[in-house]
Design an enzyme around this catalytic site. Structure first.
Site, PDB file in Angstrom:
ATOM      1  N   LEU A  74     -42.489  42.868 -14.223  1.00 37.65           N
ATOM      2  CA  LEU A  74     -42.219  43.683 -15.408  1.00 37.65           C
ATOM      3  C   LEU A  74     -40.951  44.522 -15.211  1.00 37.65           C
ATOM      4  CD1 LEU A  74     -45.926  44.774 -15.987  1.00 37.65           C
ATOM      5  CD2 LEU A  74     -44.667  43.002 -17.221  1.00 37.65           C
ATOM      6  N   PRO A  75     -40.413  45.053 -16.315  1.00 37.42           N
ATOM      7  CA  PRO A  75     -39.093  45.702 -16.216  1.00 37.42           C
ATOM      8  C   PRO A  75     -39.065  47.050 -15.486  1.00 37.42           C
ATOM      9  CG  PRO A  75     -39.587  45.064 -18.493  1.00 37.42           C
ATOM     10  CD  PRO A  75     -40.849  44.898 -17.704  1.00 37.42           C
ATOM     11  N   THR A 103     -39.214  45.263  -9.710  1.00 35.86           N
ATOM     12  CA  THR A 103     -38.444  46.253  -8.953  1.00 35.86           C
ATOM     13  C   THR A 103     -38.570  47.583  -9.677  1.00 35.86           C
ATOM     14  OG1 THR A 103     -36.877  44.669  -8.035  1.00 35.86           O
ATOM     15  CG2 THR A 103     -36.141  46.950  -8.208  1.00 35.86           C
ATOM     16  N   LYS A 140     -36.110  47.276  -0.494  1.00 42.68           N
ATOM     17  CA  LYS A 140     -35.218  46.546  -1.392  1.00 42.68           C
ATOM     18  C   LYS A 140     -34.062  47.425  -1.867  1.00 42.68           C
ATOM     19  CE  LYS A 140     -34.313  44.117  -5.560  1.00 42.68           C
ATOM     20  NZ  LYS A 140     -34.693  43.605  -6.874  1.00 42.68           N
ATOM     21  N   LYS A 181     -29.149  49.461 -12.240  1.00 44.74           N
ATOM     22  CA  LYS A 181     -30.575  49.807 -12.243  1.00 44.74           C
ATOM     23  C   LYS A 181     -31.050  50.073 -10.813  1.00 44.74           C
ATOM     24  CE  LYS A 181     -35.210  47.953 -12.760  1.00 44.74           C
ATOM     25  NZ  LYS A 181     -36.049  46.736 -12.750  1.00 44.74           N
TER      26      LYS A 181
END
Lengths: 308, 308, 308, 308
Positions: free
Chosen positions: B69-70, B105, B180, B255
């Site tokens: 998901l975003p 993420t 990450k 982002k």
């Protein structure tokens, strides 16, 4: 390969120049040496070199002249002389077809000026700054980055191979200096960037060894993670695991960053990351870390008295 | 390896989630899918997936739930519900011993909150953000960086292996997200630092290919020089040689850098290089490059209308 | 005050030097002028100056010599000569007790060298760089920042007062240059910092005029908010309200920042903010804004195609 | 002006809130106070305040409620309650037409949320963060920057005037917070930029007092040169001349910079100078200077063990 047919003059026998000249002797070159410090000359003499009382004397009969000096003004003074002090340069005594190899790390403008002036007298010149430090100089594993004509580069190769492992041809005169400082500017950015990424991981509970391993196999991979991790305890036998002793001193990195930013100012290049690294290394040195290994910049991010 | 014994629910079938779910189908897993976009569901259905009308329906009977998901609020809403909107979360319907793999993420704080809350009901959770882009998703060569208990990590491995090539265990819940973004923050620094070093070399007359080769074999070596050179023409088949199309978009890097700096603010970490990269990517995006590959940051340094 | 007893030689009649010399004529000084551009000489001649065919001729009989030249090498060449080109310097023709005022903005090292060399011949020298731009030069409202002996500073004052409003004594030779670039480096930081603070306020829904008023009366107060607001529409009659035309060009700020950072490199000073401003102005110029007013840096933060 | 017709509830009596409440008492307001620390309540009681045993009790019958709390979560908890802990908020007990003034420095998002939620019940809310420090709080010379409806702003003015000297209306709810952090972000940039300019002047032999005077009258002028010179010895009665004690603590500047950069991340604003200042203040604090005045950042540039 034996250099027994080569007659080399070596000028500048400091922490780097001394062991470099010694490696030429090991390769059977005839080496005539000069340094302002008599002890440095005596040390090489004891290893088989001929001692000269002056630079002029050292270069007599040499096929190849190698110099290893601290700054551009010394290199210019040695080869072109210094009219203010009434000192003549080697340009007046070097024979045509001599090859001059200057391994000093200096500003490219001086390398270009010296190379051009010598060329007018038929003397070949390459700038050939090194990386690899005193350990590499002793082990004969230096990297040379060479700027000059292809013919001069090729002529220099056997001699450089006796002192180093990797020899690159970067372009015309001055290109060796430019390539070295571009590389070292990037290295400083890798070191600072890796340090802050590792410390942020630690601050969030991750193990720096695990984090290093992950980045090493991901898109964060870089030379510092491969060979020179700045976080104490992650990698054995690197300065960070030895209280940041040995290695490449902060103040030497500052010297290279000074040359890099001076170059950027002259070529109107934008180098925000390099400028940031230069200022951080400056502050780090001012706080007393000038003689420690450059990976100690990690401590800017991990100060023990860290507060919330 | 066949996943024929696995019953997987896959929620979120966008540019990344769609091809990831398809790879599970290729590995013979039973896959039930849900997305708010009916076409995305239909596309997977045509490849053998079972379509669900809701997330609740999708997870019925699943051993493993995967979400892609975003942003953090979507993940939190999906699993824990949204009391403001009166929406229940999957936490109310998931059975004990289900394994939840969230590959979004997002901010680590949300991953930790969701993991902790699910754990209270006996539901295992790992955060497993990916890198490798849509190409890696399609090819099944993604990198997964996993945060969670060792047992959950091991249980997730066969499924992740059907979608990716490298699978790392970074630590406890949230550690996958942290690792990450630390990696990607460092990547942004490598990209900007490499760009400015290359352009400074060009500004001083060096060939960018020669300069890249030298740095690749020296202490400036990093992932961008190995695989993703930002200077057009140096490397074939990379975005810089294709007008900066394809690859990893500037706005996706923004982002990730936003998540990284948000994390740094919370953990009081100093990240001067990361902050510099974030601001440069911000400006670059504002000037219209948000949808181009992130190596296009090179153009900040090489503008054609460069003046003296 | 009338300068009718003063005989002044003025060398360098560009955008700044021309109107400065004109103001000396208005104050009734005898002025003999020289420039490499005959039109510039003719223009001053029409206003009452005596034209000279060379710098040597211009300084004959002058009590005071004023120069306004583009860079350090021109100033050094004018006064000390250029041995490479076989050109003699004014040092050979100037009489003892002449006062030399160099108003060029150049590196302090050159000012110090010229001052010291002239002093050996009994010729007084002050570096007196100006700020205030072409408008200030025409209006006679320039600021002069003077480096040199107190006696020379006092002797220069009446002449400088005919061309400027504020005259500061910064210290010994070179101090005028240092003070000017320190001030201008700080100005660049004020301009960028104010721009980003204003745009962040705008991005969060505030009116830039209200925000400017608040900061002007609070601890964010600075010269740019007082007199030179970079946000279009906040202040009338400033470059930002006139499409960033007029004022102080980006490329002149770049020149001053280049001198500042060169000085910082030499004195081992840390200037992270100045370095950041220099790089941002560099990028801004490279994107085509070199000839616009320096407050146009605001556009780096407010790009119209701003994306979410 | 007398506030004898006003009945004020004051919640949060720390270093700032205590003296602020005391000034209301001096202006003859009826003040009912609450704090979690009994001693703080007793102190105000001894000055004429009514003590309340809870926030709910304090606000009974109050026309105006003022709060001064450390962070957004405290403000949200106080007014809207905390469902996780089962704590009700003042929203359930406040009467219509009460005016709530929150003077805490917190994130604008929380101010907006609280303001909007209270408005739904007919309760007016302004965010009114202050600057001026504990000295200003005691002297009644604080600056208030107010966000909210004009009517609420006007109603708040008499009360704020009893505690402060300058009262600004920045815009709607949240605008007070935004304006304050934009101002303080700019202040941090002024402080760092001024420090590095002054130190560079010193490094080149100039007197910092002379340099400060020149910049104060030139385009480098800013609040720090006017009132808060960071270089020891230049200005009497400022923290830099008192070993950096008193004034505005480094860690409070860090808090404000944290809020500023969090805001910038959310609004996608570019703030390279603010980010630089934030990282430098972070490092400065980590090295043990968190409790010193924020002008001590000067020492990053002037370290005594400065090396060549």
């Amino acid at each position: 390969m034996s250099l027994s047919n080569y007659s080399v003059a070596f000028i500048g026998l400091g922490n780097m120049g001394g062991p470099m000249a010694a490696n030429l002797l090991k390769a059977n070159a005839k080496v005539c040496v000069f340094d302002l410090v008599p002890q440095a000359v005596a040390e090489l003499q004891s290893q088989g070199a001929t001692a000269a009382a002056s630079a002029e004397e050292a270069v007599k009969g040499a096929d190849i002249v190698i110099s290893m000096l601290p700054a551009g003004r010394h290199v210019q003074g040695l080869y072109l002389g210094d009219s203010e002090r009434g000192v003549a340069g080697l340009i007046d005594v070097l024979e045509q077809n001599t090859l001059v190899i200057d391994s000093s790390t200096i500003d490219a403008a001086t390398s270009i000026l010296v190379g051009k002036t010598l060329a007018e007298k038929g003397i070949a010149f390459v700038d050939a700054p090194v990386s690899g430090g005193t350990a590499g100089a002793a082990a004969g594993t230096l990297t040379f980055i060479v700027g000059g004509e292809v013919s001069a580069y090729e002529k220099a190769q056997p001699v450089l191979s006796a002192m180093g492992k990797n020899i690159f041809h970067a372009g015309q005169n001055g290109a060796g200096q430019i390539a070295k400082i571009c590389n070292n500017m990037l290295l400083s950015v890798l070191m600072v960037g890796t340090s802050e990424a590792l410390q942020m991981a630690i601050d969030n509970g991750l193990d720096p060894k695990v984090m290093s391993d992950i980045m090493l196999q991901s898109s964060g991979r870089n030379w510092t993670l491969e060979l020179y991790n700045p976080c104490p305890g992650v990698m054995p036998n690197v300065p960070s695991s030895n209280d940041y002793t040995g290695g490449f001193m902060v103040d030497l990195m500052r010297k290279d960053l000074g040359l890099a930013l001076d170059t950027a100012l002259k070529s109107h290049s934008s180098t925000p990351m390099g400028a940031m690294a230069q200022n951080l290394y400056n502050m780090h040195s001012m706080q007393g870390s000038g003689m420690r290994d450059f990976s100690s910049i990690f401590e800017l991010f991990s100060a023990q008295n860290k507060q919330q």
